[in-house]
Motif scaffolding. Structure first.
Motif, mmCIF file in Angstrom:
data_model
loop_
_atom_site.group_PDB
_atom_site.id
_atom_site.type_symbol
_atom_site.label_atom_id
_atom_site.label_comp_id
_atom_site.label_asym_id
_atom_site.label_seq_id
_atom_site.Cartn_x
_atom_site.Cartn_y
_atom_site.Cartn_z
ATOM 1 N N VAL A 172 0.635 10.354 6.477
ATOM 2 C CA VAL A 172 -0.644 10.833 5.958
ATOM 3 C C VAL A 172 -1.769 9.902 6.378
ATOM 4 O O VAL A 172 -2.816 10.340 6.872
ATOM 5 C CB VAL A 172 -0.578 10.948 4.416
ATOM 6 N N VAL A 173 -1.575 8.613 6.191
ATOM 7 C CA VAL A 173 -2.603 7.631 6.549
ATOM 8 C C VAL A 173 -2.882 7.680 8.043
ATOM 9 O O VAL A 173 -4.041 7.614 8.475
ATOM 10 C CB VAL A 173 -2.169 6.207 6.127
ATOM 11 N N GLY A 174 -1.825 7.801 8.833
ATOM 12 C CA GLY A 174 -1.991 7.856 10.287
ATOM 13 C C GLY A 174 -2.798 9.045 10.760
ATOM 14 O O GLY A 174 -3.410 9.005 11.836
ATOM 15 N N ARG A 175 -2.842 10.121 9.941
ATOM 16 C CA ARG A 175 -3.623 11.312 10.287
ATOM 17 C C ARG A 175 -5.008 11.291 9.633
ATOM 18 O O ARG A 175 -5.671 12.315 9.539
ATOM 19 C CB ARG A 175 -2.864 12.580 9.858
ATOM 20 N N ARG A 176 -5.437 10.107 9.191
ATOM 21 C CA ARG A 176 -6.749 9.901 8.562
ATOM 22 C C ARG A 176 -6.888 10.697 7.264
ATOM 23 O O ARG A 176 -7.949 11.195 6.918
ATOM 24 C CB ARG A 176 -7.884 10.267 9.524
ATOM 25 N N LYS A 177 -5.765 10.789 6.539
ATOM 26 C CA LYS A 177 -5.776 11.493 5.268
ATOM 27 C C LYS A 177 -5.358 10.587 4.115
ATOM 28 O O LYS A 177 -4.848 11.047 3.093
ATOM 29 C CB LYS A 177 -4.863 12.727 5.342
ATOM 30 N N GLY A 178 -5.577 9.284 4.300
ATOM 31 C CA GLY A 178 -5.355 8.348 3.211
ATOM 32 C C GLY A 178 -6.453 8.531 2.181
ATOM 33 O O GLY A 178 -7.638 8.551 2.519
ATOM 34 N N MET A 179 -6.099 8.665 0.929
ATOM 35 C CA MET A 179 -7.055 9.046 -0.105
ATOM 36 C C MET A 179 -8.152 8.012 -0.349
ATOM 37 O O MET A 179 -9.327 8.342 -0.460
ATOM 38 C CB MET A 179 -6.307 9.310 -1.412
ATOM 39 N N SER B 194 0.838 -1.200 0.000
ATOM 40 C CA SER B 194 0.000 0.000 0.000
ATOM 41 C C SER B 194 0.873 1.249 0.000
ATOM 42 O O SER B 194 0.479 2.303 -0.525
ATOM 43 C CB SER B 194 -0.914 0.012 1.230
ATOM 44 N N GLY B 195 2.073 1.120 0.547
ATOM 45 C CA GLY B 195 3.005 2.241 0.583
ATOM 46 C C GLY B 195 3.472 2.678 -0.787
ATOM 47 O O GLY B 195 4.089 3.744 -0.920
ATOM 48 N N GLY B 196 3.178 1.888 -1.822
ATOM 49 C CA GLY B 196 3.471 2.313 -3.182
ATOM 50 C C GLY B 196 2.727 3.575 -3.555
ATOM 51 O O GLY B 196 3.091 4.275 -4.514
ATOM 52 N N HIS B 197 1.677 3.899 -2.790
ATOM 53 C CA HIS B 197 0.919 5.129 -3.021
ATOM 54 C C HIS B 197 1.700 6.366 -2.598
ATOM 55 O O HIS B 197 1.180 7.481 -2.681
ATOM 56 C CB HIS B 197 -0.411 5.078 -2.268
ATOM 57 N N THR B 198 2.927 6.178 -2.154
ATOM 58 C CA THR B 198 3.758 7.322 -1.808
ATOM 59 C C THR B 198 4.155 8.118 -3.049
ATOM 60 O O THR B 198 4.607 9.263 -2.947
ATOM 61 C CB THR B 198 5.035 6.873 -1.053
ATOM 62 N N ILE B 199 4.009 7.523 -4.232
ATOM 63 C CA ILE B 199 4.295 8.251 -5.470
ATOM 64 C C ILE B 199 3.083 8.185 -6.393
ATOM 65 O O ILE B 199 2.311 7.230 -6.369
ATOM 66 C CB ILE B 199 5.530 7.689 -6.207
ATOM 67 N N GLY B 200 2.925 9.228 -7.193
ATOM 68 C CA GLY B 200 1.893 9.213 -8.220
ATOM 69 C C GLY B 200 0.644 9.999 -7.881
ATOM 70 O O GLY B 200 0.504 10.600 -6.816
#
Length: 329
Positions: A262-269, A193-199
């Motif tokens: 980002v995900v930890g702050r409830r900002k995962g898209m 899921s960390g692949g979402h760090t780019i793009g």
């Protein structure tokens, strides 16, 4: 006594043959340097060409990584995602989840160059795996060993992509089941899921979280309200079909651990990003990556990519070596 001697002899023979049996088993699978004799310059050529394409257009790096992901989760890592549809068959490439895939022309160009050097030798499936690694490395991301020896599939069905790809709308139960179905662990789920760090992403992939989460014109309460407001500005209803946004705001060009913050702050898209906070194992992983100094993500990503690269591979005499990646021989 005679029986005892026979048993000892048989056991000794078994021990002598055991390494041969294991070597034979390994020979049927993926290996390091598979093309060392048949096409010695293959991996160097792939790396050089990939770096040139990514240097010219860095946005292709996440696209090429995604291409590998979408290939492996459907029928295994067999390059079936590259196949063109025909009048008799709608291929994976034209399935709804794959309509936004990019980078096919890069794979085709590399395959064409390899065919000139070593005709009929290097599979499209191996090219996809190598290019994904080399594209990530080209933008400063981690590297990992790519075992080779994959062969190309002979089927590509749009319906398979609809049923087998993990969707951005999946909850944690669905995601865990999906990954388990292809032999990947819960940790692999958290890491990949960390692949979402780019793009970037098209707004249509998560619009339901903003505008109609329960069918009452509401937003997903698990998404941080400030992030909801920002995404609504970036994805207004008037341009919803054409708007795109950064998946890892402020760091979408850099392969780093910022995604987990980002995900930890409830900002995962995506719903699938937020789902990582609803399972003890994935939540622990997200929290563990909060500090870049102690993060294991870059190392973990390489290992999980190796795990993914083994899904349902065709080796030995299975499958084929396509002459063109978009056309089944």
């Amino acid at each position: 006594m005679a029986n005892t001697k026979l048993i000892v002899l048989a056991f000794s023979l078994y021990i002598m043959l055991l390494p041969f049996v294991f070597d034979l088993a390994n020979a049927q699978g993926l290996t390091s340097g598979f093309y060392n004799l048949s096409c010695p310059s293959a991996e160097k050529l792939v790396k050089t060409m990939t770096e040139k394409f990514v240097a010219h257009a860095p946005s292709f790096a996440p696209s090429l990584l995604r291409l590998h992901f979408h290939d492996c989760f459907v029928r295994g890592c067999d390059a079936s995602v590259l196949v063109n549809s025909t009048s008799n068959n709608t291929a994976e490439k034209d399935s709804i989840p794959n309509l936004t895939l990019r980078g096919f022309q890069i794979i085709d160009a590399i395959k064409s160059a390899l065919e000139k050097q070593c005709p009929g030798v290097v599979s499209c499936a191996d090219i996809v795996a190598l290019v994904a690694r080399d594209a990530v490395t080209a933008i400063g991301g981690p590297t990992w060993p790519v075992l080779t020896g994959r062969r190309d599939g002979t089927k590509s069905l749009a319906t398979d992509a609809l049923t087998e790809l993990p969707a951005p709308t999946m909850n944690i139960t669905q995601l865990k089941a999906n990954f388990a179905s292809v032999g990947l662990s819960v940790k692999d789920l958290a890491v990949l899921s960390g692949g979402h760090t780019i793009g970037i992403s098209h707004c249509t992939s998560f619009a339901i979280r903003l505008y109609n989460f329960t069918g009452k014109n509401d937003s997903d309460p698990s998404l941080h309200p400030n992030y909801v407001a920002l995404l609504k500005k970036q994805c207004p209803l008037t341009t919803l079909l054409t708007s795109i946004v950064e998946m890892d705001p402020g760091s979408f060009r850099t392969f780093d651990t910022h995604y987990y913050s980002v995900v930890g702050r409830r900002k995962g898209m995506f719903t699938s990003d937020g789902a990582l906070l609803t399972d003890s194992t994935t939540l622990a992983y997200v929290q563990a990556q909060a500090s870049p100094q102690s993060s294991t993500f870059l190392t973990d990503f390489g290992q999980s990519m190796m795990n993914m690269g083994k899904i349902g591979v065709l080796t030995g005499t299975s499958g084929t070596i396509r002459n063109q990646c978009a056309i089944i021989n």
